[in-house]
Write a protein that holds these residues in place. Sequence first.
Motif, mmCIF file in Angstrom:
data_model
loop_
_atom_site.group_PDB
_atom_site.id
_atom_site.type_symbol
_atom_site.label_atom_id
_atom_site.label_comp_id
_atom_site.label_asym_id
_atom_site.label_seq_id
_atom_site.Cartn_x
_atom_site.Cartn_y
_atom_site.Cartn_z
ATOM 1 N N VAL A 1 0.847 -1.199 0.000
ATOM 2 C CA VAL A 1 0.000 0.000 0.000
ATOM 3 C C VAL A 1 0.879 1.246 0.000
ATOM 4 O O VAL A 1 0.664 2.182 -0.770
ATOM 5 C CB VAL A 1 -0.957 0.009 1.209
ATOM 6 N N GLY A 2 1.897 1.259 0.853
ATOM 7 C CA GLY A 2 2.802 2.400 0.913
ATOM 8 C C GLY A 2 3.512 2.647 -0.400
ATOM 9 O O GLY A 2 3.628 3.785 -0.861
ATOM 10 N N TYR A 3 3.995 1.571 -1.005
ATOM 11 C CA TYR A 3 4.663 1.701 -2.306
ATOM 12 C C TYR A 3 3.711 2.250 -3.363
ATOM 13 O O TYR A 3 4.068 3.129 -4.144
ATOM 14 C CB TYR A 3 5.208 0.361 -2.781
ATOM 15 N N ALA A 4 2.499 1.729 -3.387
ATOM 16 C CA ALA A 4 1.529 2.161 -4.396
ATOM 17 C C ALA A 4 1.175 3.633 -4.223
ATOM 18 O O ALA A 4 1.113 4.376 -5.198
ATOM 19 C CB ALA A 4 0.272 1.302 -4.314
ATOM 20 N N LEU A 5 0.942 4.056 -2.986
ATOM 21 C CA LEU A 5 0.524 5.436 -2.749
ATOM 22 C C LEU A 5 1.662 6.442 -2.932
ATOM 23 O O LEU A 5 1.417 7.615 -3.182
ATOM 24 C CB LEU A 5 -0.079 5.574 -1.347
ATOM 25 N N SER A 6 2.905 5.968 -2.841
ATOM 26 C CA SER A 6 4.037 6.883 -3.023
ATOM 27 C C SER A 6 4.540 6.900 -4.463
ATOM 28 O O SER A 6 5.470 7.631 -4.788
ATOM 29 C CB SER A 6 5.182 6.507 -2.078
ATOM 30 N N GLY A 7 3.928 6.065 -5.328
ATOM 31 C CA GLY A 7 4.300 6.082 -6.737
ATOM 32 C C GLY A 7 5.503 5.225 -7.072
ATOM 33 O O GLY A 7 6.159 5.438 -8.094
ATOM 34 N N HIS A 8 5.829 4.257 -6.239
ATOM 35 C CA HIS A 8 6.970 3.370 -6.479
ATOM 36 C C HIS A 8 6.802 2.655 -7.814
ATOM 37 O O HIS A 8 5.726 2.138 -8.114
ATOM 38 C CB HIS A 8 7.065 2.353 -5.336
ATOM 39 N N PRO A 9 7.843 2.604 -8.640
ATOM 40 C CA PRO A 9 7.707 2.019 -9.981
ATOM 41 C C PRO A 9 7.503 0.501 -10.001
ATOM 42 O O PRO A 9 7.086 -0.043 -11.016
ATOM 43 C CB PRO A 9 9.024 2.390 -10.669
ATOM 44 N N GLY A 10 7.744 -0.201 -8.900
ATOM 45 C CA GLY A 10 7.633 -1.648 -8.900
ATOM 46 C C GLY A 10 6.233 -2.190 -8.665
ATOM 47 O O GLY A 10 6.044 -3.397 -8.579
ATOM 48 N N VAL A 11 5.234 -1.315 -8.596
ATOM 49 C CA VAL A 11 3.864 -1.743 -8.316
ATOM 50 C C VAL A 11 3.090 -1.857 -9.622
ATOM 51 O O VAL A 11 3.103 -0.931 -10.442
ATOM 52 C CB VAL A 11 3.160 -0.747 -7.360
ATOM 53 N N ASN A 12 2.416 -2.986 -9.800
ATOM 54 C CA ASN A 12 1.583 -3.213 -10.979
ATOM 55 C C ASN A 12 0.535 -2.097 -11.082
ATOM 56 O O ASN A 12 -0.066 -1.704 -10.093
ATOM 57 C CB ASN A 12 0.904 -4.584 -10.841
ATOM 58 N N GLU A 13 0.324 -1.595 -12.281
ATOM 59 C CA GLU A 13 -0.577 -0.446 -12.482
ATOM 60 C C GLU A 13 -2.014 -0.738 -12.059
ATOM 61 O O GLU A 13 -2.681 0.110 -11.477
ATOM 62 C CB GLU A 13 -0.529 0.014 -13.943
#
Length: 69
Positions: free
Chosen positions: A19-31
Motif C-alpha cells: 500500500v505504501g509503495y503504491a501510494l508513493s508512486g513506487h515504480p515496482g507496483v503493478n498499475e
Amino acid sequence: MSVTQEDIAQKLNISRRLVGYALSGHPGVNESTRRQIEEIALDMGYRPHRVAQALASGRTHQIALCFPC
C-alpha cells in the motif's frame, strides 16, 4: 479516527508495504494494483500524514525566514 495504510491493506488483504509503495508512486507496483489501492484509499478517505512523510523523507518542504529586529 483517520484512515491508515494498515486499514487499506487489511481491507484489500495485502501488505501495508505494498500500500505504501503504491501510494508513493513506487515504480515496482503493478498499475492495476496501484489503481485499486488508490480507489480504496479515496473511498475510505485516506489522507497522508504530513509529519510522518517529513520524518521518513527528512524534508518538510517548508522555508523559514528570519528578519533582524
